[in-house]
Design a protein around this motif. Structure first.
Motif, PDB file in Angstrom:
ATOM      1  N   GLY A   1      -6.187   3.170   5.796  1.00  0.00           N
ATOM      2  CA  GLY A   1      -6.142   1.954   4.985  1.00  0.00           C
ATOM      3  C   GLY A   1      -5.050   1.037   5.496  1.00  0.00           C
TER       4      GLY A   1
ATOM      5  N   VAL B   1      -7.852  -3.690   0.336  1.00  0.00           N
ATOM      6  CA  VAL B   1      -7.332  -2.836   1.400  1.00  0.00           C
ATOM      7  C   VAL B   1      -8.457  -2.584   2.400  1.00  0.00           C
TER       8      VAL B   1
ATOM      9  N   ILE C   1     -10.369  -0.440   4.820  1.00  0.00           N
ATOM     10  CA  ILE C   1     -10.527   1.009   4.992  1.00  0.00           C
ATOM     11  C   ILE C   1     -11.443   1.267   6.181  1.00  0.00           C
TER      12      ILE C   1
ATOM     13  N   LEU D   1       0.854  -1.185   0.000  1.00  0.00           N
ATOM     14  CA  LEU D   1       0.000   0.000   0.000  1.00  0.00           C
ATOM     15  C   LEU D   1       0.892   1.238   0.000  1.00  0.00           C
TER      16      LEU D   1
ATOM     17  N   LEU E   1      -3.603   6.719  -0.258  1.00  0.00           N
ATOM     18  CA  LEU E   1      -5.050   6.745  -0.450  1.00  0.00           C
ATOM     19  C   LEU E   1      -5.439   8.101  -1.027  1.00  0.00           C
TER      20      LEU E   1
ATOM     21  N   THR F   1     -11.597  -2.367  -0.197  1.00  0.00           N
ATOM     22  CA  THR F   1     -11.628  -1.892  -1.577  1.00  0.00           C
ATOM     23  C   THR F   1     -11.929  -3.047  -2.528  1.00  0.00           C
TER      24      THR F   1
ATOM     25  N   ALA G   1      -7.427   3.224  -3.068  1.00  0.00           N
ATOM     26  CA  ALA G   1      -6.129   2.829  -2.524  1.00  0.00           C
ATOM     27  C   ALA G   1      -5.194   2.481  -3.678  1.00  0.00           C
TER      28      ALA G   1
END
Length: 156
Positions: free
Chosen positions: A135, A93, A95, A49, A52, A108, A82
Motif C-alpha cells: 500500500g 491508498v 494497493i 498510512l 494494512l 481503497t 488500510a
C-alpha cells in the motif's frame, strides 16, 4: 493648586508596577488563542498510512491430478483494509498485489477497503506461494506498508 511634577511622580510609579501584570495576562491570552487555533487545524491535517490488514491471511486451493498435469480451479476474495496513524480506515491508498498469478492493483474506497478476487494459479511442482500486498499513500509524508498472504496448492 495643581502641580505637574508631583502629579507625574505620584502616578508614574503605579503605571510601571502595573505593566508587568498586563504583559503576563497578554501572554497567557496569546497562548490560549494559539492552542485553540492549532486545535481547529488538527482535523485538516492529513494522516499517514500506518498498516494494512488482509483477510484471509492464508488461502488454500485444491489440485486435481499430480505433477505437470495437475490442474486447479476456484477463486476466493481477498479483502485488504488500510489504516491511518489515527487508527481509522484510510481512503485512497494505492494497493498492489504481486507474487502469485497476475499482478493486480486498485485504490481503497471510502471505508479503507478494497477486495481482490484471487483465482487458483498453479506452477508444476510448486505448492506454496506468497502474495505481497503493498500500500502506498501520500499523507503528511509518503509512506508504504506491506502484508504477506500465504497461498497453498494442495494435491488431492
Amino acid at each position: 493648586m495643581y502641580n505637574k511634577r508631583s502629579f507625574r511622580r505620584k502616578y508614574k510609579k503605579g503605571a510601571l508596577e502595573g505593566l508587568p501584570l498586563y504583559l503576563i495576562i497578554l501572554v497567557v491570552i496569546a497562548f490560549i488563542a494559539l492552542g485553540i487555533f492549532f486545535e481547529i487545524l488538527q482535523p485538516l491535517q492529513k494522516t499517514n498510512l500506518d498498516y494494512l490488514t488482509a483477510t484471509p491471511n492464508s488461502i488454500s486451493f485444491h489440485l486435481s491430478g499430480t505433477g505437470s498435469s495437475a490442474t486447479c480451479s476456484g477463486s476466493t476474495n481477498l479483502v485488504i483494509i488500510a489504516y491511518g496513524t489515527n487508527g481509522k480506515p484510510l481512503t485512497g491508498v494505492a494497493i498492489t498485489l504481486s507474487g502469485y498469478g497476475n499482478p493486480q492493483g486498485g485504490s481503497t474506497g471510502s471505508n479503507g477497503k478494497i477486495t481482490f478476487q484471487i483465482s487458483c494459479y498453479y506452477v508444476p511442482y510448486t505448492y506454496t506461494y506468497q502474495i505481497t500486498v503493498t500500500g502506498q499513500y501520500t499523507g503528511t509524508t509518503p509512506n508504504t506498508a506491506q502484508v504477506i498472504v500465504e497461498v497453498t496448492d494442495t494435491p488431492s
